[in-house]
Design a protein around this motif. Structure first.
Motif, PDB file in Angstrom:
ATOM      1  N   ARG A   2      -1.690 -15.828   6.051  1.00 50.64           N
ATOM      2  CA  ARG A   2      -1.193 -14.675   5.395  1.00 50.64           C
ATOM      3  C   ARG A   2      -1.688 -14.091   4.272  1.00 50.64           C
ATOM      4  O   ARG A   2      -2.060 -15.095   3.333  1.00 50.64           O
ATOM      5  N   LEU A   3      -2.469 -12.977   4.306  1.00 49.88           N
ATOM      6  CA  LEU A   3      -3.235 -12.540   3.262  1.00 49.88           C
ATOM      7  C   LEU A   3      -2.733 -11.404   2.679  1.00 49.88           C
ATOM      8  O   LEU A   3      -2.097 -10.531   3.225  1.00 49.88           O
ATOM      9  N   LEU A   4      -2.778 -11.380   1.305  1.00 51.13           N
ATOM     10  CA  LEU A   4      -2.698 -10.048   0.513  1.00 51.13           C
ATOM     11  C   LEU A   4      -3.868  -9.384  -0.011  1.00 51.13           C
ATOM     12  O   LEU A   4      -4.595 -10.054  -0.775  1.00 51.13           O
ATOM     13  N   ILE A   5      -3.883  -8.143   0.329  1.00 54.51           N
ATOM     14  CA  ILE A   5      -5.121  -7.398  -0.144  1.00 54.51           C
ATOM     15  C   ILE A   5      -4.635  -6.817  -1.369  1.00 54.51           C
ATOM     16  O   ILE A   5      -3.595  -6.046  -1.472  1.00 54.51           O
ATOM     17  N   ALA A  28      -0.953 -12.310   9.317  1.00 52.41           N
ATOM     18  CA  ALA A  28      -0.277 -11.400   8.648  1.00 52.41           C
ATOM     19  C   ALA A  28      -1.154 -10.724   7.401  1.00 52.41           C
ATOM     20  O   ALA A  28      -1.657 -11.430   6.558  1.00 52.41           O
ATOM     21  N   VAL A  29      -0.874  -9.323   6.949  1.00 46.27           N
ATOM     22  CA  VAL A  29      -1.743  -8.797   6.058  1.00 46.27           C
ATOM     23  C   VAL A  29      -0.675  -7.721   5.439  1.00 46.27           C
ATOM     24  O   VAL A  29       0.024  -7.064   6.117  1.00 46.27           O
ATOM     25  N   ASP A  30      -0.531  -7.860   4.031  1.00 44.58           N
ATOM     26  CA  ASP A  30      -0.127  -6.753   3.201  1.00 44.58           C
ATOM     27  C   ASP A  30      -0.909  -6.095   2.079  1.00 44.58           C
ATOM     28  O   ASP A  30      -1.801  -7.070   1.989  1.00 44.58           O
ATOM     29  N   GLU A  31      -0.375  -5.166   1.487  1.00 44.37           N
ATOM     30  CA  GLU A  31      -1.348  -4.594   0.586  1.00 44.37           C
ATOM     31  C   GLU A  31      -0.601  -4.206  -0.923  1.00 44.37           C
ATOM     32  O   GLU A  31       0.540  -4.178  -0.955  1.00 44.37           O
ATOM     33  N   ALA A  32      -1.473  -4.426  -2.030  1.00 52.03           N
ATOM     34  CA  ALA A  32      -1.005  -3.798  -3.284  1.00 52.03           C
ATOM     35  C   ALA A  32      -1.976  -3.404  -4.046  1.00 52.03           C
ATOM     36  O   ALA A  32      -3.004  -3.468  -3.761  1.00 52.03           O
ATOM     37  N   ALA A  33      -1.701  -2.082  -4.563  1.00 49.60           N
ATOM     38  CA  ALA A  33      -2.565  -1.148  -5.193  1.00 49.60           C
ATOM     39  C   ALA A  33      -2.844  -1.474  -6.668  1.00 49.60           C
ATOM     40  O   ALA A  33      -3.550  -0.702  -7.211  1.00 49.60           O
ATOM     41  N   ASP A  34      -2.144  -2.599  -7.362  1.00 49.22           N
ATOM     42  CA  ASP A  34      -2.460  -2.816  -8.625  1.00 49.22           C
ATOM     43  C   ASP A  34      -2.181  -3.995  -8.778  1.00 49.22           C
ATOM     44  O   ASP A  34      -1.471  -4.886  -8.248  1.00 49.22           O
ATOM     45  N   GLY A  35      -2.262  -4.676 -10.186  1.00 51.67           N
ATOM     46  CA  GLY A  35      -1.888  -6.149 -10.240  1.00 51.67           C
ATOM     47  C   GLY A  35      -0.455  -6.283 -10.437  1.00 51.67           C
ATOM     48  O   GLY A  35       0.181  -7.388 -10.143  1.00 51.67           O
ATOM     49  N   ILE A  36       0.320  -5.118 -11.074  1.00 48.47           N
ATOM     50  CA  ILE A  36       1.795  -5.342 -11.205  1.00 48.47           C
ATOM     51  C   ILE A  36       2.376  -5.605  -9.827  1.00 48.47           C
ATOM     52  O   ILE A  36       3.183  -6.470  -9.312  1.00 48.47           O
ATOM     53  N   ARG A  46       4.707 -13.681   0.163  1.00 51.07           N
ATOM     54  CA  ARG A  46       4.586 -15.125   0.088  1.00 51.07           C
ATOM     55  C   ARG A  46       3.054 -15.447   0.907  1.00 51.07           C
ATOM     56  O   ARG A  46       3.213 -16.302   1.955  1.00 51.07           O
ATOM     57  N   PRO A  47       2.104 -14.931   0.346  1.00 45.06           N
ATOM     58  CA  PRO A  47       0.823 -15.147   1.152  1.00 45.06           C
ATOM     59  C   PRO A  47       0.221 -16.402   0.956  1.00 45.06           C
ATOM     60  O   PRO A  47       0.420 -17.159  -0.212  1.00 45.06           O
ATOM     61  N   ASP A  48      -0.795 -16.833   1.793  1.00 43.73           N
ATOM     62  CA  ASP A  48      -1.429 -18.012   1.693  1.00 43.73           C
ATOM     63  C   ASP A  48      -2.561 -17.978   0.759  1.00 43.73           C
ATOM     64  O   ASP A  48      -3.123 -18.630  -0.082  1.00 43.73           O
ATOM     65  N   ALA A  49      -3.285 -16.623   0.644  1.00 39.40           N
ATOM     66  CA  ALA A  49      -4.264 -16.230  -0.304  1.00 39.40           C
ATOM     67  C   ALA A  49      -4.347 -14.831  -0.548  1.00 39.40           C
ATOM     68  O   ALA A  49      -3.822 -13.885   0.228  1.00 39.40           O
ATOM     69  N   LEU A  50      -4.713 -14.496  -1.398  1.00 39.24           N
ATOM     70  CA  LEU A  50      -5.192 -13.169  -2.128  1.00 39.24           C
ATOM     71  C   LEU A  50      -6.648 -12.778  -1.913  1.00 39.24           C
ATOM     72  O   LEU A  50      -7.575 -13.676  -2.343  1.00 39.24           O
ATOM     73  N   LEU A  51      -6.907 -11.547  -1.468  1.00 37.85           N
ATOM     74  CA  LEU A  51      -8.214 -10.955  -1.496  1.00 37.85           C
ATOM     75  C   LEU A  51      -8.075  -9.864  -2.750  1.00 37.85           C
ATOM     76  O   LEU A  51      -7.731  -8.856  -2.582  1.00 37.85           O
ATOM     77  N   LEU A  52      -8.710 -10.165  -3.873  1.00 34.27           N
ATOM     78  CA  LEU A  52      -8.403  -9.875  -5.094  1.00 34.27           C
ATOM     79  C   LEU A  52      -9.380  -9.202  -5.849  1.00 34.27           C
ATOM     80  O   LEU A  52     -10.406  -9.637  -6.086  1.00 34.27           O
ATOM     81  N   ASP A  53      -9.340  -7.849  -5.904  1.00 32.88           N
ATOM     82  CA  ASP A  53     -10.251  -6.916  -6.794  1.00 32.88           C
ATOM     83  C   ASP A  53     -10.071  -7.131  -8.048  1.00 32.88           C
ATOM     84  O   ASP A  53      -9.111  -7.942  -8.630  1.00 32.88           O
ATOM     85  N   ILE A  54     -10.923  -7.094  -9.069  1.00 34.34           N
ATOM     86  CA  ILE A  54     -10.926  -7.481 -10.568  1.00 34.34           C
ATOM     87  C   ILE A  54     -10.857  -6.513 -11.342  1.00 34.34           C
ATOM     88  O   ILE A  54      -9.816  -6.413 -12.185  1.00 34.34           O
ATOM     89  N   GLU A  55     -11.758  -5.302 -11.453  1.00 33.28           N
ATOM     90  CA  GLU A  55     -11.264  -4.142 -12.417  1.00 33.28           C
ATOM     91  C   GLU A  55     -10.141  -3.291 -11.674  1.00 33.28           C
ATOM     92  O   GLU A  55     -10.570  -2.457 -10.752  1.00 33.28           O
TER      93      GLU A  55
END
Length: 236
Positions: A2-5, A28-36, A46-55
């Motif tokens: 389960r991954l969260l972009i 399963a994949v879900d998305e978030a548009a900002d850190g909050i 409840r993802p197993d991992a985050l694919l996480l932008d930095i800036e």
């Protein structure tokens, strides 16, 4: 998996989602548009991992990684900037995916995630993560750093908690139960909607019907319901 972009740019999220669809191990994949939003999605999805932008605006990917509740999901940073690599691996990142990337490079990162997720957890009996020394609070125009030692008591406020300190009362987007899990034994719940740092308690004042009130060294008065009062007294 389960991954969260997490990325503030929609095209980047769309590209990553399309590439992930080619990997059968991603369930399963879900998305978030900002850190909050990411911190909210971590609790709900409840993802197993985050694919996480930095800036990102308001809360950077590094700040998100530092704010994740335990047990935290794994992290692969996905960024266009090389200069954050050292800080990324200080945050226990599994991989550092530099934009622009292709499907083959993403596949290697996913394989590293899979191996880590499949690896047996080796921990000493009763071992737990060390409590954080600071909390990062996203505010308009930046991030406030709050020393945990300065937090006298905590109060729920809808989807947030209020961190009461002598310097102010910033709002942190997290549940009270989740935050107490992170903060460890130095804090104790004293009410359905409140918790207190034991080191700040100066006096316990009994009230009617078994309830009480906690007087803190900073002058604050915190409610202590009869349900939680015995536990507070036992911890003092």
């Amino acid at each position: 998996m389960r991954l969260l972009i997490v990325d503030d740019e929609r095209p980047a999220r769309t590209k990553l989602r399309h590439l992930l669809a080619l990997h059968p191990g991603v369930t399963a994949v879900d998305e978030a548009a900002d850190g909050i939003e990411a911190l909210d999605k971590v609790a709900a999805f409840r993802p197993d991992a985050l694919l996480l932008d930095i800036e990102m605006p308001e809360l950077s990917g590094i700040d998100v990684a530092a704010s994740l509740p335990a047990p935290a999901p794994l992290i692969v940073f996905v960024t266009a900037y090389e200069g954050y690599a050292l800080r990324a691996f200080d945050a226990d990142a599994i991989d550092y995916l530099l934009k622009p990337y292709d499907g083959e490079r993403l596949g290697r990162a996913l394989e590293r995630l899979r191996r880590r997720l499949d690896a047996p957890v080796a921990a000493a009996p009763g071992a737990s993560p060390s409590p954080p020394e600071h909390l990062l609070v996203a505010e308009r125009g930046g991030t406030r750093i709050v020393r945990v030692a300065d937090v006298q008591w905590i109060e729920t406020a809808d989807n947030y908690v209020t961190l009461h300190t002598a310097a102010g009362s910033p709002l942190l987007r997290q549940t009270l139960a989740g935050l107490l899990d992170r903060l460890g034994p130095g804090f104790v719940r004293c009410h359905r909607r409140a918790a207190v740092q034991l080191a700040w308690i100066e006096r316990v004042v009994p009230l009617d019907k078994g309830d009480g009130e906690l007087l803190l060294r900073g002058g604050a008065r915190v409610p202590c319901s009869r349900q939680y009062r015995p536990g507070v007294v036992a911890r003092l």
